[in-house]
Scaffold this motif. Structure first.
Motif, PDB file in Angstrom:
ATOM      1  N   TYR A 147      78.639  47.213  62.309  1.00  0.00           N
ATOM      2  CA  TYR A 147      77.442  47.282  61.589  1.00  0.00           C
ATOM      3  C   TYR A 147      76.974  48.578  62.130  1.00  0.00           C
ATOM      4  CZ  TYR A 147      72.576  45.803  61.014  1.00  0.00           C
ATOM      5  OH  TYR A 147      71.261  45.832  60.576  1.00  0.00           O
TER       6      TYR A 147
ATOM      7  N   SER B  34      86.363  47.682  59.295  1.00  0.00           N
ATOM      8  CA  SER B  34      85.744  46.435  58.370  1.00  0.00           C
ATOM      9  C   SER B  34      86.835  45.347  58.287  1.00  0.00           C
ATOM     10  CB  SER B  34      84.843  46.899  57.317  1.00  0.00           C
ATOM     11  OG  SER B  34      83.817  47.919  57.826  1.00  0.00           O
TER      12      SER B  34
ATOM     13  N   SER C  15      86.129  39.945  68.172  1.00  0.00           N
ATOM     14  CA  SER C  15      85.644  40.289  66.749  1.00  0.00           C
ATOM     15  C   SER C  15      84.232  40.424  66.887  1.00  0.00           C
ATOM     16  CB  SER C  15      85.921  38.771  65.975  1.00  0.00           C
ATOM     17  OG  SER C  15      87.572  38.635  66.123  1.00  0.00           O
TER      18      SER C  15
ATOM     19  N   VAL D  17      88.330  43.692  61.490  1.00  0.00           N
ATOM     20  CA  VAL D  17      87.304  42.634  61.813  1.00  0.00           C
ATOM     21  C   VAL D  17      87.359  41.637  61.081  1.00  0.00           C
ATOM     22  CG1 VAL D  17      85.022  42.145  62.172  1.00  0.00           C
ATOM     23  CG2 VAL D  17      85.955  44.333  63.089  1.00  0.00           C
ATOM     24  N   VAL D  18      87.341  41.587  59.619  1.00  0.00           N
ATOM     25  CA  VAL D  18      87.407  40.330  59.026  1.00  0.00           C
ATOM     26  C   VAL D  18      88.550  39.736  59.083  1.00  0.00           C
ATOM     27  CG1 VAL D  18      87.494  39.497  56.474  1.00  0.00           C
ATOM     28  CG2 VAL D  18      85.864  41.352  57.155  1.00  0.00           C
TER      29      VAL D  18
ATOM     30  N   ALA E 229      82.371  43.872  65.538  1.00  0.00           N
ATOM     31  CA  ALA E 229      81.481  43.575  64.368  1.00  0.00           C
ATOM     32  C   ALA E 229      80.219  44.168  64.716  1.00  0.00           C
ATOM     33  CB  ALA E 229      81.263  42.266  64.020  1.00  0.00           C
ATOM     34  N   SER E 230      79.778  44.262  65.770  1.00  0.00           N
ATOM     35  CA  SER E 230      78.467  44.956  66.137  1.00  0.00           C
ATOM     36  C   SER E 230      78.551  46.408  65.947  1.00  0.00           C
ATOM     37  CB  SER E 230      78.242  44.831  67.610  1.00  0.00           C
ATOM     38  OG  SER E 230      79.227  45.171  68.540  1.00  0.00           O
TER      39      SER E 230
END
Length: 209
Positions: free
Chosen positions: A156, A182, A148, A185-186, A152-153
């Motif tokens: 971003y 997105s 994750s 990832v959440v 996430a990186s």
């Protein structure tokens, strides 16, 4: 003429049978109380085990959704040039590929852990199954969190870019692609949080033994 009458006193000793009966009568409430306490402990552990089972079902859904959404994410822009076709796919980035594989592993593990969770419901006094779940849940936290965080990186960077490295933000062009990655990832972070809760539950149950 006076008559004297002798009085006889008969002493009755308490037999061993009466003593045992009184002792048994005094000890009966203690035995009943201990049985009630054991029953309450088993009921509490069974309730926690049921909650553990429900959380595992939710975690399976979250990890599976994260892997499925990420693994089916790609977008091709409607315009092309003579040499380039503008397309974004999850397998273009190793971090997203690792994300899909890691969440698939977490999903498979959680499915395999369900029988052990059911054992905790049926036999809440068994320690071995709960200890095994505690160990492997901790390992899966590391796998899920690493995947994750890596994804996430990249998300971003896709949203904001990096002017120092001359990496441009692509989400203005690949809007659908960015929304899907997105969301994946959440949901994956949700699965990781649930795994943390499962570890806490297992630790509390083992502490009560």
């Amino acid at each position: 003429m006076m008559k004297s009458s002798d009085s006889t006193v008969i002493s009755v000793k308490e037999t061993n049978t009466d003593t045992k009966a009184k002792a048994a009568a005094k000890g009966a409430p203690i035995v009943a109380t201990s049985k009630v306490i054991k029953h309450e402990k088993r009921g509490w552990k069974r309730g926690v085990a049921i909650f553990d089972f429900i959380l595992r079902i939710v975690a399976i859904a979250a990890a599976l959704a994260a892997a499925t959404v990420m693994g089916t994410t790609d977008q091709t822009l409607p315009f092309v040039t003579q040499f380039f076709q503008f397309k974004a796919s999850y397998d273009d980035l190793p971090a997203f590929t690792f994300f899909v594989v890691a969440n698939a592993i977490v999903t498979a593990y959680l499915v395999l852990s369900l029988p052990f969770s059911i054992i905790g419901i049926v036999r809440p006094q068994i320690v071995g199954a709960r200890l095994l779940l505690l160990i492997f849940d901790t390992v899966m936290i590391a796998v899920s969190s690493a995947a994750s965080a890596a994804a996430a990186s990249i998300v971003y960077l896709a949203h904001n870019g990096n002017s120092t490295a001359n990496w441009i933000a692509i989400c203005q062009q690949f809007n659908d692609f960015c929304q899907r990655i997105s969301g994946a990832v959440v949901v994956s972070f949700v699965a990781a949080v649930i795994l943390m809760l499962l570890v806490v539950i297992s630790a509390l149950v083992l502490r009560k033994h």
